[in-house]
Design a protein around this motif. Sequence first.
Motif, PDB file in Angstrom:
ATOM      1  N   GLN A 155      73.049 -33.759 -18.682  1.00 51.54           N
ATOM      2  CA  GLN A 155      73.811 -34.909 -18.179  1.00 51.54           C
ATOM      3  C   GLN A 155      73.606 -36.123 -19.072  1.00 51.54           C
ATOM      4  O   GLN A 155      74.523 -36.921 -19.278  1.00 51.54           O
ATOM      5  CB  GLN A 155      73.404 -35.223 -16.739  1.00 51.54           C
ATOM      6  CG  GLN A 155      73.927 -34.193 -15.740  1.00 51.54           C
ATOM      7  CD  GLN A 155      73.383 -34.440 -14.346  1.00 51.54           C
ATOM      8  OE1 GLN A 155      72.191 -34.682 -14.168  1.00 51.54           O
ATOM      9  NE2 GLN A 155      74.248 -34.375 -13.353  1.00 51.54           N
ATOM     10  N   ALA A 156      72.383 -36.270 -19.601  1.00 53.97           N
ATOM     11  CA  ALA A 156      72.115 -37.379 -20.518  1.00 53.97           C
ATOM     12  C   ALA A 156      72.947 -37.235 -21.790  1.00 53.97           C
ATOM     13  O   ALA A 156      73.507 -38.204 -22.303  1.00 53.97           O
ATOM     14  CB  ALA A 156      70.629 -37.424 -20.861  1.00 53.97           C
ATOM     15  N   ILE A 157      73.046 -35.991 -22.278  1.00 50.49           N
ATOM     16  CA  ILE A 157      73.893 -35.727 -23.438  1.00 50.49           C
ATOM     17  C   ILE A 157      75.349 -36.028 -23.093  1.00 50.49           C
ATOM     18  O   ILE A 157      76.109 -36.573 -23.900  1.00 50.49           O
ATOM     19  CB  ILE A 157      73.738 -34.259 -23.895  1.00 50.49           C
ATOM     20  CG1 ILE A 157      72.317 -34.026 -24.416  1.00 50.49           C
ATOM     21  CG2 ILE A 157      74.777 -33.912 -24.966  1.00 50.49           C
ATOM     22  CD1 ILE A 157      72.014 -32.578 -24.723  1.00 50.49           C
ATOM     23  N   GLY A 158      75.728 -35.677 -21.874  1.00 50.69           N
ATOM     24  CA  GLY A 158      77.090 -35.959 -21.413  1.00 50.69           C
ATOM     25  C   GLY A 158      77.406 -37.439 -21.420  1.00 50.69           C
ATOM     26  O   GLY A 158      78.488 -37.863 -21.845  1.00 50.69           O
TER      27      GLY A 158
ATOM     28  N   THR B 204      78.038 -38.618 -24.811  1.00 47.93           N
ATOM     29  CA  THR B 204      79.378 -38.223 -25.242  1.00 47.93           C
ATOM     30  C   THR B 204      80.428 -39.157 -24.659  1.00 47.93           C
ATOM     31  O   THR B 204      81.436 -39.461 -25.298  1.00 47.93           O
ATOM     32  CB  THR B 204      79.674 -36.773 -24.812  1.00 47.93           C
ATOM     33  OG1 THR B 204      78.587 -35.944 -25.200  1.00 47.93           O
ATOM     34  CG2 THR B 204      80.945 -36.259 -25.455  1.00 47.93           C
ATOM     35  N   VAL B 205      80.211 -39.612 -23.424  1.00 48.53           N
ATOM     36  CA  VAL B 205      81.107 -40.596 -22.813  1.00 48.53           C
ATOM     37  C   VAL B 205      81.173 -41.848 -23.688  1.00 48.53           C
ATOM     38  O   VAL B 205      82.249 -42.368 -23.984  1.00 48.53           O
ATOM     39  CB  VAL B 205      80.621 -40.966 -21.395  1.00 48.53           C
ATOM     40  CG1 VAL B 205      81.394 -42.175 -20.867  1.00 48.53           C
ATOM     41  CG2 VAL B 205      80.802 -39.799 -20.447  1.00 48.53           C
ATOM     42  N   CYS B 206      80.006 -42.324 -24.094  1.00 54.17           N
ATOM     43  CA  CYS B 206      79.948 -43.511 -24.961  1.00 54.17           C
ATOM     44  C   CYS B 206      80.695 -43.271 -26.270  1.00 54.17           C
ATOM     45  O   CYS B 206      81.414 -44.153 -26.756  1.00 54.17           O
ATOM     46  CB  CYS B 206      78.493 -43.879 -25.251  1.00 54.17           C
ATOM     47  SG  CYS B 206      77.551 -44.405 -23.808  1.00 54.17           S
ATOM     48  N   LEU B 207      80.529 -42.067 -26.819  1.00 56.41           N
ATOM     49  CA  LEU B 207      81.195 -41.736 -28.075  1.00 56.41           C
ATOM     50  C   LEU B 207      82.714 -41.791 -27.914  1.00 56.41           C
ATOM     51  O   LEU B 207      83.422 -42.364 -28.748  1.00 56.41           O
ATOM     52  CB  LEU B 207      80.772 -40.336 -28.541  1.00 56.41           C
ATOM     53  CG  LEU B 207      81.509 -39.786 -29.774  1.00 56.41           C
ATOM     54  CD1 LEU B 207      81.232 -40.671 -30.993  1.00 56.41           C
ATOM     55  CD2 LEU B 207      81.082 -38.346 -30.047  1.00 56.41           C
TER      56      LEU B 207
ATOM     57  N   PHE C  58      92.736 -37.277 -27.173  1.00 53.89           N
ATOM     58  CA  PHE C  58      91.516 -36.811 -27.846  1.00 53.89           C
ATOM     59  C   PHE C  58      90.311 -37.614 -27.363  1.00 53.89           C
ATOM     60  O   PHE C  58      89.268 -37.045 -27.031  1.00 53.89           O
ATOM     61  CB  PHE C  58      91.680 -36.933 -29.361  1.00 53.89           C
ATOM     62  CG  PHE C  58      90.378 -36.795 -30.120  1.00 53.89           C
ATOM     63  CD1 PHE C  58      89.732 -35.573 -30.195  1.00 53.89           C
ATOM     64  CD2 PHE C  58      89.808 -37.898 -30.731  1.00 53.89           C
ATOM     65  CE1 PHE C  58      88.527 -35.449 -30.877  1.00 53.89           C
ATOM     66  CE2 PHE C  58      88.606 -37.782 -31.420  1.00 53.89           C
ATOM     67  CZ  PHE C  58      87.960 -36.552 -31.488  1.00 53.89           C
ATOM     68  N   CYS C  59      90.444 -38.956 -27.338  1.00 49.67           N
ATOM     69  CA  CYS C  59      89.338 -39.811 -26.868  1.00 49.67           C
ATOM     70  C   CYS C  59      88.980 -39.484 -25.423  1.00 49.67           C
ATOM     71  O   CYS C  59      87.806 -39.384 -25.054  1.00 49.67           O
ATOM     72  CB  CYS C  59      89.729 -41.289 -26.969  1.00 49.67           C
ATOM     73  SG  CYS C  59      89.916 -41.887 -28.672  1.00 49.67           S
ATOM     74  N   ALA C  60      90.011 -39.309 -24.587  1.00 45.06           N
ATOM     75  CA  ALA C  60      89.770 -38.970 -23.173  1.00 45.06           C
ATOM     76  C   ALA C  60      89.089 -37.619 -23.037  1.00 45.06           C
ATOM     77  O   ALA C  60      88.199 -37.438 -22.197  1.00 45.06           O
ATOM     78  CB  ALA C  60      91.089 -38.986 -22.411  1.00 45.06           C
ATOM     79  N   SER C  61      89.497 -36.640 -23.849  1.00 46.60           N
ATOM     80  CA  SER C  61      88.890 -35.305 -23.777  1.00 46.60           C
ATOM     81  C   SER C  61      87.420 -35.339 -24.155  1.00 46.60           C
ATOM     82  O   SER C  61      86.600 -34.596 -23.597  1.00 46.60           O
ATOM     83  CB  SER C  61      89.654 -34.329 -24.667  1.00 46.60           C
ATOM     84  OG  SER C  61      89.494 -34.664 -26.045  1.00 46.60           O
ATOM     85  N   VAL C  62      87.065 -36.220 -25.101  1.00 47.83           N
ATOM     86  CA  VAL C  62      85.651 -36.370 -25.483  1.00 47.83           C
ATOM     87  C   VAL C  62      84.850 -36.890 -24.289  1.00 47.83           C
ATOM     88  O   VAL C  62      83.761 -36.398 -23.979  1.00 47.83           O
ATOM     89  CB  VAL C  62      85.507 -37.324 -26.689  1.00 47.83           C
ATOM     90  CG1 VAL C  62      84.030 -37.634 -26.958  1.00 47.83           C
ATOM     91  CG2 VAL C  62      86.138 -36.711 -27.932  1.00 47.83           C
ATOM     92  N   VAL C  63      85.418 -37.882 -23.596  1.00 43.59           N
ATOM     93  CA  VAL C  63      84.734 -38.451 -22.426  1.00 43.59           C
ATOM     94  C   VAL C  63      84.605 -37.411 -21.317  1.00 43.59           C
ATOM     95  O   VAL C  63      83.541 -37.218 -20.747  1.00 43.59           O
ATOM     96  CB  VAL C  63      85.494 -39.690 -21.903  1.00 43.59           C
ATOM     97  CG1 VAL C  63      84.860 -40.201 -20.620  1.00 43.59           C
ATOM     98  CG2 VAL C  63      85.500 -40.791 -22.950  1.00 43.59           C
ATOM     99  N   ILE C  64      85.710 -36.741 -21.014  1.00 38.10           N
ATOM    100  CA  ILE C  64      85.701 -35.760 -19.922  1.00 38.10           C
ATOM    101  C   ILE C  64      84.782 -34.586 -20.222  1.00 38.10           C
ATOM    102  O   ILE C  64      84.114 -34.062 -19.331  1.00 38.10           O
ATOM    103  CB  ILE C  64      87.138 -35.282 -19.629  1.00 38.10           C
ATOM    104  CG1 ILE C  64      87.960 -36.452 -19.058  1.00 38.10           C
ATOM    105  CG2 ILE C  64      87.149 -34.127 -18.642  1.00 38.10           C
ATOM    106  CD1 ILE C  64      89.427 -36.134 -18.870  1.00 38.10           C
TER     107      ILE C  64
END
Length: 290
Positions: free
Chosen positions: A116-119, A122-125, A283-289
Motif C-alpha cells: 500500500q505504501a508503494i501504491g 505511485t499515486v504521487c507519481l 495514462f496519468c489516471a491509470s498510474v494513480v489507479i
Amino acid sequence: MIWILLVLLYGVLKGLREIAKKKALEKNTVMEVLIAYTFLSFVFVLPQVPNAGGLEGRFYFYIAVKAFAVFLAWICSFQSIKHLPVSLYGILDLSRVLFATSFGVFALGESLSAMQAIGLATVCLGLLLLKFRIPLGKRKTDDLSANIIEENSAEKKKAPTFFVILALISCLLNAVSGFLDKVLMKDISSSQLQFWYMLFMVVYYALYMVAARTKVSMSVVKNKWIWILALMFIIGDKALFIANGIPESRITVMTLIKQSGCLITILGGYLVFKEKDIAYKLFCASVVIA
C-alpha cells in the motif's frame, strides 16, 4: 462484498456528476448552481425526516463540521470545474486518495502494508506526471499552468494554477468529510446523517446568500443539469453512507474504489466537451489507479 458494490456505484455517479456540473455551469453562475443544487438535494431527502430523530447532541456538532467542510469543498470544486478542463479536474481529484489514506492510517488506526505504501508512492507519481504534459509536439515549458491547456470554443486558454490549488483544497476537505462519515456511521443511521448533513448545508448556503447578497436567477429551475446533479448526489451519498456503516468497510480501500469515477470524467471530457490530450490524461489516471 456489498459495501464494495455500493462504493463503486458512488464512484460511477461521482464521475458523471463532474460532467453534469460542467454542463450546469454553462447556463448559470457557480453560486446559482451551488445554491439551487443544495436546496433541491435537501428536498429529495425530506422523506427521510421520520427516521432522522433520536441523535445525541454531540453528533449534531460533528455533522455540522462535516457539512461545513463540504460547503467549502463545493465552492472550491465548482470554481475549479468552471475554469479547468473537466478531464484535468478528474485526475486532480484523485489526490484525495493521499489525504483520505492519511486520515485512515493516522486517525482510524488502519494498517498500511508495504504494498500500500508503494501504491501511495505511485499515486504521487501519477499526479506529478500532470506537470509534464507531453503532446505530440515539443514541450516548451515545465510550468503546470502553461502546460495544461483548455479548449474553449476555438480559443485556447491557459489553466490558472490558482484553480488547480482550489481543486486540491477541495480534495483535502472532501477527505475530512469522508473520515467523519466513517466515524459517524458507527453510531448513527444513513438516514440521520444524510438528512441533518443536508439541512446544515442549506443553512450554510442560506447564510452565504444573506451575507454576500447573492441573487439567484429563476433560470436555475429550467437548468435540467441541476436536477440531474441533485438526483445523482442523493443516490450516491446514500450508497456511500450505507457502505460506511458496514463494519468490514475500510476507508483506505473505499477511497481507491471511489476514484474509478475519474475514468468516466476523463472520457466525458473528450466525448462531451471535446477536450484534448485525453490519452495522456488517461495514462496519468491509470498510474494513480494502479
